[in-house]
Design a protein around this motif. Structure first.
Motif, PDB file in Angstrom:
ATOM      1  N   THR A   1     -13.149   7.660  26.373  1.00 35.84           N
ATOM      2  CA  THR A   1     -13.135   8.231  25.036  1.00 35.84           C
ATOM      3  C   THR A   1     -11.739   8.752  24.771  1.00 35.84           C
ATOM      4  OG1 THR A   1     -15.443   8.852  25.243  1.00 35.84           O
ATOM      5  CG2 THR A   1     -14.181   9.940  23.518  1.00 35.84           C
ATOM      6  N   LEU A   2     -11.191   8.396  23.632  1.00 33.28           N
ATOM      7  CA  LEU A   2      -9.829   8.787  23.285  1.00 33.28           C
ATOM      8  C   LEU A   2      -9.886   9.835  22.175  1.00 33.28           C
ATOM      9  CD1 LEU A   2      -8.380   5.188  23.170  1.00 33.28           C
ATOM     10  CD2 LEU A   2      -8.218   6.803  25.063  1.00 33.28           C
ATOM     11  N   ALA A   3      -9.945  11.088  22.534  1.00 35.94           N
ATOM     12  CA  ALA A   3     -10.008  12.164  21.547  1.00 35.94           C
ATOM     13  C   ALA A   3      -8.602  12.634  21.217  1.00 35.94           C
ATOM     14  CB  ALA A   3     -10.834  13.321  22.078  1.00 35.94           C
ATOM     15  N   GLY A   4      -8.309  12.747  19.954  1.00 34.49           N
ATOM     16  CA  GLY A   4      -7.026  13.281  19.524  1.00 34.49           C
ATOM     17  C   GLY A   4      -5.879  12.295  19.512  1.00 34.49           C
ATOM     18  N   VAL A   5      -6.169  10.994  19.622  1.00 33.49           N
ATOM     19  CA  VAL A   5      -5.101   9.992  19.585  1.00 33.49           C
ATOM     20  C   VAL A   5      -5.001   9.478  18.147  1.00 33.49           C
ATOM     21  CG1 VAL A   5      -4.237   7.822  20.505  1.00 33.49           C
ATOM     22  CG2 VAL A   5      -5.522   9.368  21.983  1.00 33.49           C
ATOM     23  N   GLU A   6      -3.987   9.953  17.432  1.00 36.17           N
ATOM     24  CA  GLU A   6      -3.770   9.572  16.043  1.00 36.17           C
ATOM     25  C   GLU A   6      -2.392   8.932  15.938  1.00 36.17           C
ATOM     26  OE1 GLU A   6      -4.257  13.199  13.864  1.00 36.17           O
ATOM     27  OE2 GLU A   6      -6.376  13.352  14.396  1.00 36.17           O
ATOM     28  N   LEU A   7      -2.340   7.698  15.457  1.00 38.08           N
ATOM     29  CA  LEU A   7      -1.097   6.934  15.425  1.00 38.08           C
ATOM     30  C   LEU A   7      -0.778   6.484  14.002  1.00 38.08           C
ATOM     31  CD1 LEU A   7      -2.043   4.701  18.473  1.00 38.08           C
ATOM     32  CD2 LEU A   7      -0.521   6.668  18.516  1.00 38.08           C
TER      33      LEU A   7
ATOM     34  N   TRP B   1       0.869  -1.179   0.000  1.00 37.42           N
ATOM     35  CA  TRP B   1       0.000   0.000   0.000  1.00 37.42           C
ATOM     36  C   TRP B   1       0.903   1.226   0.000  1.00 37.42           C
ATOM     37  CZ3 TRP B   1      -4.888  -0.341   3.514  1.00 37.42           C
ATOM     38  CH2 TRP B   1      -5.630  -1.462   3.153  1.00 37.42           C
ATOM     39  N   ASN B   2       0.948   1.919  -1.082  1.00 32.26           N
ATOM     40  CA  ASN B   2       1.814   3.095  -1.206  1.00 32.26           C
ATOM     41  C   ASN B   2       1.032   4.371  -0.969  1.00 32.26           C
ATOM     42  OD1 ASN B   2       4.005   1.478  -1.861  1.00 32.26           O
ATOM     43  ND2 ASN B   2       3.500   1.489  -4.035  1.00 32.26           N
ATOM     44  N   CYS B   3       0.400   4.460   0.162  1.00 30.32           N
ATOM     45  CA  CYS B   3      -0.331   5.678   0.508  1.00 30.32           C
ATOM     46  C   CYS B   3      -0.202   5.926   2.011  1.00 30.32           C
ATOM     47  CB  CYS B   3      -1.796   5.566   0.098  1.00 30.32           C
ATOM     48  SG  CYS B   3      -2.642   4.129   0.735  1.00 30.32           S
ATOM     49  N   GLU B   4      -0.513   7.142   2.413  1.00 32.60           N
ATOM     50  CA  GLU B   4      -0.404   7.511   3.822  1.00 32.60           C
ATOM     51  C   GLU B   4      -1.463   6.778   4.627  1.00 32.60           C
ATOM     52  OE1 GLU B   4       0.094  11.725   4.707  1.00 32.60           O
ATOM     53  OE2 GLU B   4       0.331  12.046   2.551  1.00 32.60           O
ATOM     54  N   GLN B   5      -1.082   6.318   5.823  1.00 35.47           N
ATOM     55  CA  GLN B   5      -1.964   5.552   6.693  1.00 35.47           C
ATOM     56  C   GLN B   5      -1.979   6.179   8.080  1.00 35.47           C
ATOM     57  OE1 GLN B   5      -3.600   2.725   5.520  1.00 35.47           O
ATOM     58  NE2 GLN B   5      -2.685   3.266   3.551  1.00 35.47           N
ATOM     59  N   GLN B   6      -3.126   6.067   8.751  1.00 39.45           N
ATOM     60  CA  GLN B   6      -3.237   6.581  10.103  1.00 39.45           C
ATOM     61  C   GLN B   6      -4.324   5.811  10.837  1.00 39.45           C
ATOM     62  OE1 GLN B   6      -4.534  10.690  10.524  1.00 39.45           O
ATOM     63  NE2 GLN B   6      -2.820  11.010  11.898  1.00 39.45           N
ATOM     64  N   LEU B   7      -4.102   5.592  12.125  1.00 40.02           N
ATOM     65  CA  LEU B   7      -5.094   4.964  12.983  1.00 40.02           C
ATOM     66  C   LEU B   7      -5.551   6.019  13.986  1.00 40.02           C
ATOM     67  CD1 LEU B   7      -6.618   2.390  13.745  1.00 40.02           C
ATOM     68  CD2 LEU B   7      -4.751   1.854  15.307  1.00 40.02           C
ATOM     69  N   VAL B   8      -6.829   6.372  13.924  1.00 40.51           N
ATOM     70  CA  VAL B   8      -7.409   7.381  14.813  1.00 40.51           C
ATOM     71  C   VAL B   8      -8.260   6.652  15.840  1.00 40.51           C
ATOM     72  CG1 VAL B   8      -8.823   9.461  14.948  1.00 40.51           C
ATOM     73  CG2 VAL B   8      -7.451   9.033  12.905  1.00 40.51           C
ATOM     74  N   LEU B   9      -7.834   6.676  17.097  1.00 42.37           N
ATOM     75  CA  LEU B   9      -8.547   5.954  18.154  1.00 42.37           C
ATOM     76  C   LEU B   9      -9.740   6.764  18.648  1.00 42.37           C
ATOM     77  CD1 LEU B   9      -5.563   4.532  20.213  1.00 42.37           C
ATOM     78  CD2 LEU B   9      -6.825   3.466  18.345  1.00 42.37           C
ATOM     79  N   ARG B  10     -10.841   6.063  18.973  1.00 43.00           N
ATOM     80  CA  ARG B  10     -12.059   6.718  19.452  1.00 43.00           C
ATOM     81  C   ARG B  10     -12.432   6.303  20.877  1.00 43.00           C
ATOM     82  NH1 ARG B  10     -11.818  10.763  16.321  1.00 43.00           N
ATOM     83  NH2 ARG B  10     -12.208  10.363  14.156  1.00 43.00           N
TER      84      ARG B  10
END
Length: 189
Positions: free
Chosen positions: A86-92, A35-44
């Motif tokens: 609730t996990l606001a603003g957690v982006e990994l 996968w040649n694209c940007e990836q991100q996991l945003v926790l909720r």
């Protein structure tokens, strides 16, 4: 992670989640290397399952930033005190490993997997066509205002003509309080 404003990319968000328990105390989120694209996991959210014991459940996260693999506590949950957070603003950025440090679980971690998908030229053209169809085609302001005022004048003229054609020859007595009082009418013969 910041996404570029390039017209050939668009963000795609997929619901994501994992379960941590004594049977499986760690989970690693990673994406295929092709996968040649940007990836991100945003926790909720992070929450305990209904069968979780009344003990402390500590969940930690380990990100792979080069040689630095220090675990960071993400949440400490206990059913009788705090069963959900609730996990606001957690982006990994992947790869990311979640571990159940203490407790037997089950603990559920949920969020969104966001990726920038590359669009082919055919998909781009379809999106542009859809955008063009959504734009309403209004005439310029000046011509609309003139048309509106002309139409308004015509409507008023028609109303005046209708009133004058329906108007009786002699005026009707006015209605309201005291109308017709004090006038003596001639006796009928």
């Amino acid at each position: 992670m910041s996404f570029s404003d390039s017209s050939d990319e668009r963000p795609v968000s997929i619901l994501w989640g994992c379960e941590l328990s004594s049977a499986r105390s760690s989970y690693t989120f990673q994406v295929p290397e092709d996968w040649n694209c940007e990836q991100q996991l945003v926790l909720r959210t992070i929450c305990l399952g209904e069968t979780a014991r009344d003990e402390f459940h500590v969940v930690e996260v380990v990100t792979e930033d080069g040689d630095n693999r220090t675990p960071v506590p993400l949440a400490t949950l206990k059913p009788s005190v705090l069963p959900m957070a609730t996990l606001a603003g957690v982006e990994l950025n992947p790869p990311v490993t979640f571990r159940l440090r203490t407790g037997s679980g089950p603990v559920y971690v949920s969020g969104q997997h966001v990726s920038m998908m590359m669009l082919s030229s055919d998909e781009e053209e379809e999106e542009e066509e859809e955008a063009m169809e959504e734009v309403p085609k209004n005439p310029p302001k000046g011509s609309r205002a003139q048309k509106g005022s002309t139409a308004k004048k015509r409507k008023l003229e028609k109303e005046d003509e209708l009133r004058s054609s329906l108007a009786p020859e002699a005026p009707l007595p006015s209605k309201g309080r005291g109308a017709g009082r004090g006038k003596k009418t001639a006796p009928k013969k």
